[in-house]
Write a protein that holds these residues in place. Structure first.
Motif, PDB file in Angstrom:
ATOM      1  N   PRO A 287       0.831  -1.211   0.000  1.00 13.03           N
ATOM      2  CA  PRO A 287       0.000   0.000   0.000  1.00 13.03           C
ATOM      3  C   PRO A 287       0.861   1.255   0.000  1.00 13.03           C
ATOM      4  CG  PRO A 287      -0.577  -1.485   1.815  1.00 13.03           C
ATOM      5  CD  PRO A 287       0.697  -1.984   1.239  1.00 13.03           C
ATOM      6  N   PRO A 288       0.318   2.372  -0.477  1.00 11.01           N
ATOM      7  CA  PRO A 288       1.062   3.643  -0.400  1.00 11.01           C
ATOM      8  C   PRO A 288       1.387   3.980   1.059  1.00 11.01           C
ATOM      9  CG  PRO A 288      -0.883   3.859  -1.797  1.00 11.01           C
ATOM     10  CD  PRO A 288      -0.979   2.524  -1.127  1.00 11.01           C
TER      11      PRO A 288
ATOM     12  N   VAL B 291       0.414   5.415   7.121  1.00  9.76           N
ATOM     13  CA  VAL B 291       0.486   6.513   8.090  1.00  9.76           C
ATOM     14  C   VAL B 291      -0.909   6.828   8.625  1.00  9.76           C
ATOM     15  CG1 VAL B 291       1.045   8.947   8.413  1.00  9.76           C
ATOM     16  CG2 VAL B 291       2.564   7.508   7.070  1.00  9.76           C
ATOM     17  N   THR B 292      -1.885   6.864   7.735  1.00  9.51           N
ATOM     18  CA  THR B 292      -3.269   7.146   8.151  1.00  9.51           C
ATOM     19  C   THR B 292      -3.773   6.082   9.118  1.00  9.51           C
ATOM     20  OG1 THR B 292      -3.724   8.223   6.030  1.00  9.51           O
ATOM     21  CG2 THR B 292      -5.621   7.506   7.329  1.00  9.51           C
TER      22      THR B 292
ATOM     23  N   LYS C   8       9.646  -3.218   8.079  1.00  6.43           N
ATOM     24  CA  LYS C   8      10.164  -3.967   9.224  1.00  6.43           C
ATOM     25  C   LYS C   8       9.983  -3.216  10.535  1.00  6.43           C
ATOM     26  CE  LYS C   8      14.346  -6.294  10.879  1.00  6.43           C
ATOM     27  NZ  LYS C   8      15.775  -6.593  10.599  1.00  6.43           N
ATOM     28  N   PHE C   9      10.357  -1.945  10.556  1.00  2.65           N
ATOM     29  CA  PHE C   9      10.284  -1.183  11.806  1.00  2.65           C
ATOM     30  C   PHE C   9       8.844  -0.982  12.256  1.00  2.65           C
ATOM     31  CE2 PHE C   9       9.615   3.000  13.740  1.00  2.65           C
ATOM     32  CZ  PHE C   9      10.272   2.795  14.942  1.00  2.65           C
ATOM     33  N   THR C  10       7.975  -0.570  11.337  1.00  2.00           N
ATOM     34  CA  THR C  10       6.574  -0.318  11.686  1.00  2.00           C
ATOM     35  C   THR C  10       5.906  -1.585  12.202  1.00  2.00           C
ATOM     36  OG1 THR C  10       6.503   1.356   9.943  1.00  2.00           O
ATOM     37  CG2 THR C  10       4.398   0.618  10.837  1.00  2.00           C
ATOM     38  N   ALA C  11       6.155  -2.712  11.523  1.00  3.92           N
ATOM     39  CA  ALA C  11       5.565  -3.981  11.962  1.00  3.92           C
ATOM     40  C   ALA C  11       6.048  -4.340  13.368  1.00  3.92           C
ATOM     41  CB  ALA C  11       5.923  -5.087  10.972  1.00  3.92           C
ATOM     42  N   TYR C  12       7.321  -4.115  13.626  1.00  5.26           N
ATOM     43  CA  TYR C  12       7.864  -4.424  14.958  1.00  5.26           C
ATOM     44  C   TYR C  12       7.217  -3.545  16.026  1.00  5.26           C
ATOM     45  CZ  TYR C  12      11.121  -5.074  18.796  1.00  5.26           C
ATOM     46  OH  TYR C  12      11.657  -5.335  20.032  1.00  5.26           O
TER      47      TYR C  12
ATOM     48  N   THR D 239       5.116   5.999  16.586  1.00  7.33           N
ATOM     49  CA  THR D 239       5.294   5.386  15.270  1.00  7.33           C
ATOM     50  C   THR D 239       4.723   6.271  14.177  1.00  7.33           C
ATOM     51  OG1 THR D 239       5.102   3.202  16.312  1.00  7.33           O
ATOM     52  CG2 THR D 239       4.901   3.300  13.924  1.00  7.33           C
ATOM     53  N   ALA D 240       3.551   6.855  14.432  1.00 11.25           N
ATOM     54  CA  ALA D 240       2.938   7.760  13.452  1.00 11.25           C
ATOM     55  C   ALA D 240       3.819   8.983  13.222  1.00 11.25           C
ATOM     56  CB  ALA D 240       1.550   8.194  13.939  1.00 11.25           C
ATOM     57  N   LYS D 241       4.383   9.523  14.296  1.00  8.75           N
ATOM     58  CA  LYS D 241       5.273  10.673  14.182  1.00  8.75           C
ATOM     59  C   LYS D 241       6.508  10.312  13.364  1.00  8.75           C
ATOM     60  CE  LYS D 241       6.997  14.748  15.342  1.00  8.75           C
ATOM     61  NZ  LYS D 241       6.432  16.011  14.843  1.00  8.75           N
ATOM     62  N   PHE D 242       7.055   9.136  13.629  1.00  7.67           N
ATOM     63  CA  PHE D 242       8.237   8.673  12.893  1.00  7.67           C
ATOM     64  C   PHE D 242       7.918   8.521  11.405  1.00  7.67           C
ATOM     65  CE2 PHE D 242       9.918   4.746  11.026  1.00  7.67           C
ATOM     66  CZ  PHE D 242      11.237   5.117  10.855  1.00  7.67           C
ATOM     67  N   LEU D 243       6.777   7.899  11.076  1.00  7.94           N
ATOM     68  CA  LEU D 243       6.412   7.688   9.675  1.00  7.94           C
ATOM     69  C   LEU D 243       6.166   9.003   8.955  1.00  7.94           C
ATOM     70  CD1 LEU D 243       3.987   4.636  10.056  1.00  7.94           C
ATOM     71  CD2 LEU D 243       6.330   4.613   9.197  1.00  7.94           C
TER      72      LEU D 243
END
Length: 462
Positions: free
Chosen positions: A101-102, A107-108, A169-173, A191-195
């Motif tokens: 996905p985009p 992020v959303t 990888k990072f988001t899934a973790y 995580t949202a802030k990082f993305l």
């Protein structure tokens, strides 16, 4: 990611089943083989989970079509039968792959989840809401499968890591870790802030590097077309009548003759270097080489370096819970930075020093050689006062503000630089054209003049 199920027999004759996931079928089979050798198992069967397309109906209702992941066709038929459906057909999906996905969709999803978790809504309800509202098919199917696995009591971390090809990888973790933590909302927010920061930085970086690169490439093609095709049509006419050419015109004609006489060589010189560099960058050594020298690039390198530290500090702040548990947050934060050289220096220099020699965070970071003096000074102060967690957040916010402001200035400087290059090229082309226009034969005869004019007019008509 692929999921495989295996059936094996122990030395005692007992039959066991198991499942595992991996990036590819070959890697999964290697894992199964190692597991069998370690536990003295005899593998009897290995099955891969596929997507199945089914058609079923309940009573007199209209038939429904759907898609379900399963290891065998019988599993899909049995599941539909238990729900009261009459199975009309079940066929394996021929092209069983999923387009990622985009990034905006991911992020959303994370942002909305964080907001709803903050409102104390149950995570199962959040997933159900997002499954119904998500438009992207790949993300919708992924969330549906995650929801089903979690309802069955599967480990959240293992479940999300199965879909790291979708989330990264990072988001899934981080999303898997959030379910085990005591504060899901905080980790989802981080995580949202990082993305968002990574997406914003990549967007700005494209503006700073890719757009100028495309502009220069198009300009280069335009010059090649002028020098290789348009210019010779006029210049060769002068050569035909043995007219002396001015220096710039003569030099440009030599270049043109070389290009037209060595098309394959010129084409190879244009295409091979980018292809070789791209393949080299895909190797482990090449990735390290480019990521290391990326930090030394003029103007943009310093900003990339500070952005890496910002991301590292933001993730470290989210995961750090005390000095006794600092190794794992440091490792994960280094992976989140997204630079192989930065990650390698922290994993292979800083962390071993902390584990084997017991040195502090600041000294270990300094030995890695990838942190700025400002970051080291702040970590040193935080380590002495016991506020290293807050220090990491302060550093992240500081570097975010600095890089956002300076990146705009860098983009403007690059745009000015590109405009100057275009201006210089246009001036050179104008000078060559103007010099060519001043060429005239030395005391030509009448016949020569008429012939010259006729040929010149025929060229203009063409």
């Amino acid at each position: 990611m692929v999921e495989l199920r295996f059936t094996a027999v122990k030395s005692t004759g007992q039959s066991i089943n198991g499942t595992l996931t991996a990036d590819s079928v070959a890697e999964a089979k290697k894992k199964i083989k190692r597991l069998a050798e370690k536990n003295q198992l005899t593998i009897q069967n290995i099955e891969k989970k596929h997507s199945w397309l089914y058609k079923a109906k309940k009573g007199n209702e209209k038939p429904i079509r759907g898609e379900q992941k399963a290891f065998t066709k019988d599993e899909v038929e049995n599941a539909l039968s238990r729900l009261g459906y009459s199975v009309l057909s079940v066929n394996r999906k021929l092209f069983d792959f999923r387009v990622k996905p985009p990034q905006t969709e991911i992020v959303t999803f994370v942002k909305i989840s964080a907001e709803l978790l903050d409102q104390k809504l149950a995570y199962g309800e959040i997933l159900t809401l997002l499954i119904n509202d998500t438009q992207n098919k790949a993300l919708k199917e992924t969330l549906r499968e995650i929801n089903n696995d979690l309802k069955k009591g599967a480990d959240s971390e293992a479940t999300f890591l199965k879909y790291q090809s979708i989330f990264g990888k990072f988001t899934a973790y981080m999303l898997g870790l959030a379910s085990k933590s005591g504060n899901m909302a905080e980790i989802y927010k981080a995580t949202a802030k990082f993305l968002e920061r990574r997406q914003e930085f990549k967007k700005n970086l494209r503006s700073a590097l890719i757009t100028p690169a495309v502009t220069l490439f198009v300009l280069f093609l335009a010059i090649m077309f002028y020098v290789g095709y348009i210019f010779p049509e006029t210049a060769l006419l002068f050569v035909k009548f043995k007219i002396d050419l001015p220096p710039m015109t003569a030099f440009t004609l030599k270049i043109s003759n070389f290009i037209m006489g060595n098309k394959l060589l010129v084409g190879a010189a244009m295409l091979l270097p980018p292809i070789i560099l791209w393949r080299f960058a895909k190797t482990k050594f090449g990735s390290m080489f480019f990521d290391k020298h990326l930090l030394k690039m003029p103007m943009i390198g310093n900003l990339i370096h500070k952005t890496l530290i910002e991301v590292f500090c933001r993730v470290f702040y989210t995961l750090y819970s005390g000095s006794a548990e600092s190794i794992e947050p440091i490792r994960i934060a280094s992976e989140a930075a997204g630079n192989s050289y930065f990650e390698e220096r922290i994993k292979n220099v800083a962390i071993p020093l902390m584990i084997k020699k017991g040195i502090g965070i600041t000294d270990a970071f300094e030995a890695s050689g990838v942190f700025t003096d400002t970051a080291l000074n702040r970590f040193h102060s935080g380590e002495e006062t016991g506020t290293i967690k807050n220090t990491a957040l302060q550093l992240a916010n500081y570097y975010e503000s600095e890089t956002v402001y300076k990146l705009k200035n860098v983009i403007e400087m690059i745009q000015v630089f590109i405009a100057m290059i275009i201006m210089v090229v246009m001036i050179l082309l104008t000078l060559v054209s103007a010099e060519t226009a001043t060429v005239s034969p030395k005391q030509p005869g009448v016949t020569q003049v008429l012939e010259f004019e006729q040929n010149y007019e025929s060229i203009l008509k063409c």
